[in-house]
Each structure stands twice: as structure tokens, then as C-alpha cells.
Design an enzyme around this catalytic site. Structure first.
Site, PDB file in Angstrom:
ATOM      1  CG  ASN A  21      -6.159  53.549   0.212  1.00 52.47           C
ATOM      2  OD1 ASN A  21      -5.455  54.024  -0.670  1.00 52.47           O
ATOM      3  ND2 ASN A  21      -6.941  52.509   0.027  1.00 52.47           N
ATOM      4  CB  SER A  33       7.965 100.149 -22.420  1.00 56.06           C
ATOM      5  OG  SER A  33       7.750 100.062 -23.817  1.00 56.06           O
ATOM      6  CB  SER A  34      11.056  96.586 -25.456  1.00 56.80           C
ATOM      7  OG  SER A  34       9.844  96.394 -26.174  1.00 56.80           O
ATOM      8  CE  LYS A  86       3.346 102.066 -20.438  1.00 57.26           C
ATOM      9  NZ  LYS A  86       3.122 100.898 -19.591  1.00 57.26           N
TER      10      LYS A  86
END
Length: 493
Positions: free
Chosen positions: A148, A324-325, A330
Site C-alpha cells: 500500500n 480503398s480496395s 482514393k
């Protein structure tokens, strides 16, 4: 789930009985049980290198203080110190295997550290691992300590390390934006409020504001870290200092200051300091503030670069990967998007810290492990995000200056500059007609005989419009004052 040891092993004993521990492990029975009890995230505390180093600092300082006060002999103290030095140098981190989320207010993390340090110290003394009659994890490594006070102190040191790294990367990011102030100082554009045309400014002003706001957060982060310099080490279980000698708190704090080069101080009221996690809440709030600002800046970068043909198209972000695929050509603003997501995570961590801090009861907060994990993860994520944003995005941003100038020339926002000369009513009429007909503000003012060409040339000069009443500077947006660079003024140097 109880782990089964199939290879070479040693037998260790604790409160609950005997257990087989892998012979090659530096951790012991307490750590083994914690691994079984807390298969929560799959992320061990070793993922937070700063915390492992900080735990080793605490154990080393404690050994030095205990020897200085006559509680620990030179031979054992030296072995413990050497083991801690190795851990601080990066060794044995893979032995810190307990999960970042654990019950017990950090007891498992503290036990893990005690056992690794003890077993490495035993090796250095020429004894096998687990031979605790010679050097014990609790009797010697944990001497004069409790979880603690040892664990919260280690967390505070770990956060200082992580915050130092974040302040560095934030400063580098601010510098990158400051460089754009100089580059974009001549580029005039329309400022916007509520996504509508407002008044002209320079692109340099826009980027200068990014630099200024980030530097403000560097300062706020420093202020929050100063609250973490107060530690409760020496308070042991609940702050009363039970089982620690009278001079221990002051002695161990001095040794820890030497090790960390941090101006640590012992809390005036150790009972209060043992349960109080207000400094963690403060730091979490600052990290949320940083995340919110960074996310807002990234929102602006994405909006300003939208297009390339049908968006604002005012700036160009570096193209870093195909977007983008299915859509050829893009390119997406992936770096700002990643930083946005980091910000969302940090904001969530702040909620976790808030709830964990509120959930504390009586003389201890049992939820410090999730507080520590949340804060250290936020610091790490923000540091990486700032570095990536700087290197992969900001330094490569370019401006579409012609497009921006054309927008200023055809915006009805320029009519605001005519208010003092022709009055608000006349200016409103010009603006309304310009909007309805597509005609220019200048053309309509001349047609109505409100001002001469010479007066319009002066009042509607794009450069003058961007300067505004504030004059030159990062907020006025004009050229630097003599002898002072725009970068210097933005950075305050």
C-alpha cells in the site's frame, strides 16, 4: 484455473499450501497464484516498462535505506541492489507476468517484484532460486514496506517517466506546426465559424493556433506531474508506518530521489496520502484534455483536406497508403483518423480512472491497478500518436494557395470589413444581393456608389484583412515583427 507444471520445478509454500513453480522462473508462488486468479486482459504488467523499472527503483531504495538503518546486512542489501539495477537496465522484464487488472490493490504486482528481485539476488549470492532461507522476498526485499505504500509510489514514478516522454513528443508536434506558421504565413484564406464563411485569415494563423494550444498542454501536463512527486512510502499498510523504523520514510525518500533524479517528497499526512488518488484523477483529466484537443485538430485537418475535388481542398495531407480496395486512386486521411481513435480510447480511460477513484473505501483504494494501467496506456498511446502525427502527416502538409485566394476573393465574408465604412445595414444589403446573384462584393459596392475603388483596394486587401486589429503575429496573422520570427512568437521563446 490451476496451472500444471510439467517440466522441471521447485516447490514453494505460502498461506494456502505448497505449489510447484517452474524451476527456471524468477517469480514464485505468490505470482503463480496471481496468474491463475487474474486471466483478465492477457496483458502482463511488463507491458508497462516504466512500471517495472519504477518497482525496481522502490525495491532498491528500500534495500539501501534498510541497510543504512541497520535492518539489513551488507551482503543481502548489495545483492538486492544489484538485482534491481539489472531490472532497471531492462533485464528480467519478461518475469513480470501478473495481469494489469488484478484484485488486491496491487499486491500481486508487488509480490511479483519481490520474488523476481529475491531470486535474482539469490543467484548473485550463489544460491538456487527459491532458497528463501538465505534471502526472502518478504522478509528482506519487502522489508519496511507494504504493497500500500510501495506500489502507489512505483506508479507515481512510472507516470513521471511516461509523462516526460509525452511532453517531449508534444513539443516536437508543436514545433512542426510552428514551422508551418512560417511556411503558410503568406497564404490567405477564409476563416469559418459554424462551418460558414466568416472573415479572412492566413493559413499560418490557423496552424499557429494548433501550435499554441499544444504548448499550453505541455505546461498543464507539467503541472499535473508535480502533484505526483508527493509519495507515501514509509506509511506501510494504512499510513501509520507500522513495522517501519522512525527514520525510514525520510531515508527511503532520499535514496529514491537519488535513483530517479525526481524531487520526491514524503507526504505530510501519510494516512491521507495512502488512500488519496486525487493526483491520478488530475493527471487523467489533463490527458483527456490533450486527447480532446488533438482530436479536434485532426478533425480540422481531415475537413480542410477533404476532396480532392468536391471537398474544401484547402490543404493536402501526405499520401501514405492506398485508401480503398474498390475505389482506385482514393487516398484517405488515415493518420489523423488513427489519432482520433487514440483520443477516444484516452477519453474512455479517463472515465475508468474517475470511477475507480470514486470507488475507494476507507484507508485504501483497491482499484489502483486499473488506474495505473489506464494512465500508463493513455500516456503511451498519446506519445505514439503525437510522434506519428508529426512524422507521417504534419511535416508533409502542403497548401493549395491559389484555391484559397480564389475563395477569399469570391466570399461574401469580406463584407464584414466594410461595416465601419458603410454601416451594418448597407453591408447586409450588399451581402444579401451578392449571395442571391453570385456577383462580387466589390462590384456591388462600386455599383451602389458606397465607396471608391481606392477605398475598396485598401479595405479589401486580403493581407490587411488577415492582419486584423491584433496586428502582426500568430493571432494577427501578418508578417513577423522586426527581429522576431513567427516560430519564436508562437513558442514564446
Amino acid at each position: 484455473m490451476t496451472a500444471t507444471v510439467t517440466g522441471p520445478h521447485r516447490v514453494e509454500h505460502d498461506l494456502l499450501g505448497d505449489r510447484e513453480v517452474p524451476a527456471e522462473a524468477y517469480y514464485g508462488v505468490h505470482t503463480l497464484r496471481a496468474v491463475e486468479n487474474f486471466p483478465i486482459t492477457g496483458t502482463p504488467i511488463s507491458a508497462h516498462t516504466e512500471l517495472v523499472v519504477a518497482l525496481a527503483c522502490v525495491k532498491q531504495a528500500a534495500a539501501q535505506a534498510n541497510h543504512e538503518l541497520g535492518l539489513l546486512d551488507r551482503r543481502r542489501a548489495d545483492a538486492i541492489v544489484r538485482a534491481c539495477q539489472e531490472i532497471r537496465a531492462g533485464h528480467l522484464h519478461d518475469e513480470f507476468v501478473v495481469d494489469v487488472i488484478q484484485g488486491g490493490a496491487g499486491t500481486s504486482s508487488n509480490m511479483n517484484a519481490n520474488e523476481v528481485v529475491a531470486n535474482r539476488a539469490l543467484e548473485l549470492l550463489g544460491h538456487p532460486r527459491g532458497h528463501y532461507a538465505e534471502l526472502h522476498p518478504l522478509e528482506h526485499v519487502n522489508l519496511s514496506q507494504s504493497t500500500n505504500d510501495a506500489y502507489p509510489t512505483a506508479v507515481r514514478i512510472a507516470l513521471q517517466i511516461g509523462a516526460r516522454q509525452l511532453r517531449t513528443t508534444l513539443t516536437v508536434l508543436a514545433d512542426a506546426f510552428s514551422a508551418k506558421v512560417v511556411e503558410f504565413a503568406p497564404v490567405v484564406k477564409m476563416g469559418r465559424t459554424q462551418l460558414q464563411d466568416a472573415v479572412p485569415m492566413t493559413l499560418g494563423q490557423e496552424f499557429g493556433a494548433f501550435a499554441v494550444t499544444i504548448r499550453e498542454d505541455v505546461e498543464r501536463l507539467g503541472e499535473a506531474c508535480r502533484l505526483l512527486l508527493e509519495i507515501n512510502l514509509g506509511g506501510t499498510a494504512i499510513g501509520t508506518g507500522l513495522n517501519a523504523p522512525e527514520q525510514y520514510a525520510a531515508t527511503v525518500c532520499a535514496r529514491l530521489r537519488d535513483l530517479t533524479d525526481l524531487p520526491l517528497t514524503t507526504a505530510v499526512d501519510l494516512v491521507e496520502a495512502t488512500w488519496d488518488v486525487g493526483a491520478f484523477v488530475q493527471l487523467s483529466g489533463v490527458l483527456k484534455r490533450i486527447a480532446v484537443k488533438l482530436s479536434k485538430i485532426c478533425n480540422d485537418l481531415r475537413l480542410l483536406s477533404s476532396g480532392p475535388r468536391t471537398g474544401l481542398g484547402e490543404i493536402n495531407l501526405p499520401a501514405v497508403q492506398a485508401g480503398s480496395s474498390i475505389m482506385p486512386g482514393k487516398v484517405n486521411p488515415v493518420i489523423p483518423e488513427a489519432v482520433n481513435q487514440v483520443a477516444f480510447r484516452v477519453i474512455g480511460h479517463d472515465t475508468t480512472v474517475t470511477l475507480a477513484a470514486e470507488g475507494g473505501q476507507l484507508q485504501l483504494n483497491a482499484f489502483e491497478p486499473v488506474i495505473a494501467h489506464s494512465l500508463l496506456d493513455s500516456l503511451s498511446l498519446l506519445t505514439s500518436a503525437c510522434w506519428t502525427l508529426t512524422e507521417r502527416c504534419v511535416t508533409g502538409i502542403t497548401a493549395n494557395a491559389d484555391h484559397l485566394r480564389h475563395g477569399v476573393a469570391h466570399s461574401i465574408g469580406t463584407v464584414t470589413a466594410l461595416n465601419p465604412s458603410i454601416g451594418y445595414t448597407a453591408a447586409t444589403a450588399v451581402a444579401a444581393e451578392a449571395l442571391a446573384t453570385g456577383r462580387g462584393v466589390r462590384e456591388l459596392v462600386l455599383e451602389r456608389g458606397l465607396l471608391s475603388e481606392a477605398e475598396l483596394d485598401l479595405l479589401l486587401s486580403p493581407e490587411r484583412l488577415a492582419l486584423g486589429p491584433a496586428g502582426p503575429g500568430p493571432f494577427g496573422g501578418g508578417q513577423p515583427t522586426e527581429g522576431t520570427s513567427v516560430t519564436q512568437r508562437v513558442s514564446g521563446s
